[in-house]
Design an enzyme around this catalytic site. Structure first.
Site, PDB file in Angstrom:
ATOM      1  N   ASP A   2       0.829  -1.202   0.000  1.00 53.91           N
ATOM      2  CA  ASP A   2       0.000   0.000   0.000  1.00 53.91           C
ATOM      3  C   ASP A   2       0.869   1.260   0.000  1.00 53.91           C
ATOM      4  O   ASP A   2       1.981   1.252   0.528  1.00 53.91           O
ATOM      5  CB  ASP A   2      -0.878  -0.027   1.261  1.00 53.91           C
ATOM      6  CG  ASP A   2      -2.086   0.869   1.134  1.00 53.91           C
ATOM      7  OD1 ASP A   2      -2.311   1.414   0.035  1.00 53.91           O
ATOM      8  OD2 ASP A   2      -2.798   1.031   2.136  1.00 53.91           O
ATOM      9  N   ASN A   4       1.413   3.484  -2.856  1.00 57.29           N
ATOM     10  CA  ASN A   4       2.010   3.984  -4.111  1.00 57.29           C
ATOM     11  C   ASN A   4       1.517   5.395  -4.424  1.00 57.29           C
ATOM     12  O   ASN A   4       2.298   6.269  -4.826  1.00 57.29           O
ATOM     13  CB  ASN A   4       1.643   3.075  -5.288  1.00 57.29           C
ATOM     14  CG  ASN A   4       2.241   1.690  -5.167  1.00 57.29           C
ATOM     15  OD1 ASN A   4       3.099   1.451  -4.332  1.00 57.29           O
ATOM     16  ND2 ASN A   4       1.772   0.770  -6.001  1.00 57.29           N
ATOM     17  N   GLY A   5       0.200   5.591  -4.252  1.00 52.12           N
ATOM     18  CA  GLY A   5      -0.402   6.892  -4.584  1.00 52.12           C
ATOM     19  C   GLY A   5       0.102   7.992  -3.660  1.00 52.12           C
ATOM     20  O   GLY A   5       0.494   9.072  -4.119  1.00 52.12           O
ATOM     21  N   TRP A   7       2.813   8.001  -1.846  1.00 52.08           N
ATOM     22  CA  TRP A   7       4.251   8.234  -2.078  1.00 52.08           C
ATOM     23  C   TRP A   7       4.433   9.150  -3.288  1.00 52.08           C
ATOM     24  O   TRP A   7       5.212  10.110  -3.243  1.00 52.08           O
ATOM     25  CB  TRP A   7       4.973   6.903  -2.296  1.00 52.08           C
ATOM     26  CG  TRP A   7       6.427   7.063  -2.615  1.00 52.08           C
ATOM     27  CD1 TRP A   7       7.451   7.188  -1.719  1.00 52.08           C
ATOM     28  CD2 TRP A   7       7.009   7.176  -3.919  1.00 52.08           C
ATOM     29  NE1 TRP A   7       8.649   7.363  -2.378  1.00 52.08           N
ATOM     30  CE2 TRP A   7       8.398   7.355  -3.738  1.00 52.08           C
ATOM     31  CE3 TRP A   7       6.509   7.123  -5.220  1.00 52.08           C
ATOM     32  CZ2 TRP A   7       9.289   7.490  -4.807  1.00 52.08           C
ATOM     33  CZ3 TRP A   7       7.384   7.262  -6.280  1.00 52.08           C
ATOM     34  CH2 TRP A   7       8.762   7.448  -6.062  1.00 52.08           C
ATOM     35  N   ARG A  15       0.068   9.202 -10.045  1.00 54.05           N
ATOM     36  CA  ARG A  15      -0.206   7.882  -9.440  1.00 54.05           C
ATOM     37  C   ARG A  15       0.441   6.770 -10.267  1.00 54.05           C
ATOM     38  O   ARG A  15       0.952   5.799  -9.725  1.00 54.05           O
ATOM     39  CB  ARG A  15      -1.726   7.647  -9.352  1.00 54.05           C
ATOM     40  CG  ARG A  15      -2.417   8.506  -8.320  1.00 54.05           C
ATOM     41  CD  ARG A  15      -3.892   8.125  -8.187  1.00 54.05           C
ATOM     42  NE  ARG A  15      -4.070   6.776  -7.674  1.00 54.05           N
ATOM     43  CZ  ARG A  15      -3.979   6.464  -6.378  1.00 54.05           C
ATOM     44  NH1 ARG A  15      -3.739   7.390  -5.482  1.00 54.05           N
ATOM     45  NH2 ARG A  15      -4.145   5.223  -5.990  1.00 54.05           N
ATOM     46  N   ASN A  50     -10.366  -3.469  -6.232  1.00 54.81           N
ATOM     47  CA  ASN A  50      -9.613  -2.457  -6.995  1.00 54.81           C
ATOM     48  C   ASN A  50     -10.252  -2.107  -8.346  1.00 54.81           C
ATOM     49  O   ASN A  50      -9.906  -1.099  -8.952  1.00 54.81           O
ATOM     50  CB  ASN A  50      -8.148  -2.889  -7.218  1.00 54.81           C
ATOM     51  CG  ASN A  50      -7.273  -2.705  -5.997  1.00 54.81           C
ATOM     52  OD1 ASN A  50      -6.299  -3.425  -5.811  1.00 54.81           O
ATOM     53  ND2 ASN A  50      -7.604  -1.749  -5.140  1.00 54.81           N
ATOM     54  N   TRP A  51     -11.230  -2.924  -8.809  1.00 54.42           N
ATOM     55  CA  TRP A  51     -11.905  -2.589 -10.080  1.00 54.42           C
ATOM     56  C   TRP A  51     -12.642  -1.267  -9.977  1.00 54.42           C
ATOM     57  O   TRP A  51     -12.956  -0.644 -11.003  1.00 54.42           O
ATOM     58  CB  TRP A  51     -12.914  -3.679 -10.467  1.00 54.42           C
ATOM     59  CG  TRP A  51     -12.315  -5.024 -10.716  1.00 54.42           C
ATOM     60  CD1 TRP A  51     -12.465  -6.131  -9.931  1.00 54.42           C
ATOM     61  CD2 TRP A  51     -11.472  -5.427 -11.796  1.00 54.42           C
ATOM     62  NE1 TRP A  51     -11.769  -7.191 -10.465  1.00 54.42           N
ATOM     63  CE2 TRP A  51     -11.154  -6.786 -11.605  1.00 54.42           C
ATOM     64  CE3 TRP A  51     -10.941  -4.768 -12.926  1.00 54.42           C
ATOM     65  CZ2 TRP A  51     -10.342  -7.497 -12.486  1.00 54.42           C
ATOM     66  CZ3 TRP A  51     -10.130  -5.482 -13.792  1.00 54.42           C
ATOM     67  CH2 TRP A  51      -9.841  -6.828 -13.568  1.00 54.42           C
ATOM     68  N   ARG A 176      -4.900  -2.812   8.927  1.00 53.54           N
ATOM     69  CA  ARG A 176      -6.006  -3.724   8.618  1.00 53.54           C
ATOM     70  C   ARG A 176      -5.563  -4.698   7.522  1.00 53.54           C
ATOM     71  O   ARG A 176      -4.573  -4.452   6.842  1.00 53.54           O
ATOM     72  CB  ARG A 176      -7.264  -2.962   8.197  1.00 53.54           C
ATOM     73  CG  ARG A 176      -7.052  -1.957   7.096  1.00 53.54           C
ATOM     74  CD  ARG A 176      -8.360  -1.286   6.677  1.00 53.54           C
ATOM     75  NE  ARG A 176      -8.095  -0.331   5.626  1.00 53.54           N
ATOM     76  CZ  ARG A 176      -8.021   0.994   5.795  1.00 53.54           C
ATOM     77  NH1 ARG A 176      -8.209   1.520   6.984  1.00 53.54           N
ATOM     78  NH2 ARG A 176      -7.760   1.789   4.774  1.00 53.54           N
TER      79      ARG A 176
END
Ligand code: FPP
Length: 237
Positions: A2, A4-5, A7, A15, A50-51, A176
């Site tokens: 988790d 990437n965005g 960062w 993104r 994620n879709w 989580r």
């Protein structure tokens, strides 16, 4: 994997560039896992939820997964790593399925090390798929509901024949599991770090493993029972 965005945002990047940096971090961590002799490494690369991301991001991620696989496949074959995919594979785009199916076929003979990619994966879907297959087999008379045990039912999960995870690492500050290996994680050690995935280094990976190695896992038993069992094992050795 988790962050990437977040960062990317912190670096003034898009993104897509964040996911690209995430893919580069992934390669370093997989190489480190191979170097350390870890038998099974599972990466949550695309969840069944994620879709719902913007279509351009989903397409970008699918393209990145295939292009990273293409670039990296020779490392898997050279290092004797077998590739597996867990998740609803048949719902992935045809091109993605083909790239991953070819890679799974090309590495199918490897036995020592396993790289498992969770693609279109979610624990709840996994349980539904397992229950459906099990019910079909009971109806067809090839399975008996009288014999149901965890050992039997777990063979219907996507992770059939894989060991449960010892250690689960989540990056970027969320505490989580987000529908990841919920049943298989029953006795896993959990490691949470604020570091976003693109900045997660092999050094920090080793730190997480050291944290795991310092834990005594009891599997519901008392500390005395565990010590007793260790003593019996050491006397047998
Ligand atoms: C979560 O970060 C990350 C993903 C949904 C994608 C994971 C994909 C990679 C790391 C790249 C490719 C992987 C492989 C196996 C080559 P996020 O976008 O939710 O980050 P944010 O919460 O900060 O927005």
């Amino acid at each position: 994997m988790d962050g990437n965005g977040r960062w990317a945002q912190s670096q003034g990047l898009s993104r897509a560039q964040g996911h690209q940096a995430g893919a580069e971090a992934t390669i370093k961590i997989v190489e480190e896992a191979t170097r350390l002799g870890i038998e099974y490494t599972t990466l949550y690369a695309f969840s069944s939820e994620n879709w719902s991301r913007p279509r351009t991001e989903v397409n970008g991620l699918m393209g990145l997964l295939s292009s990273t696989l293409k670039k990296y496949l020779h490392n898997l074959t050279d290092n004797g790593v077998r590739l597996h995919v867990i998740g609803r594979f048949s719902e992935l785009p045809q091109k993605t399925q083909k790239a991953f199916q070819d890679a799974m076929d090309r590495t199918a003979h490897n036995t020592g090390r396993h790289l498992v990619l969770a693609l279109n994966y979610g624990s709840r879907l996994e349980v539904l798929d397992a229950a459906q297959r099990y019910a079909q087999e009971v109806a067809a008379g090839t399975a008996s509901s009288k014999d149901l045990s965890w050992d039997v039912f777990s063979q219907y999960l996507y992770t059939t024949s894989m060991p449960d995870p010892d250690l689960i690492i989540r990056t970027s500050g969320e505490v989580r599991l987000s529908n990841f290996l919920m049943l298989q994680a029953a006795y896993a050690e959990l490691y949470f770090t604020d570091t976003p995935w693109p900045a997660f280094s092999p050094e920090e990976f080793r730190k997480a493993i050291a944290h795991f190695q310092n834990k005594q896992r009891r599997f519901g038993k008392t500390g005395e029972q565990i010590q007793q069992e260790a003593l019996v094992e050491s006397l047998k050795a």
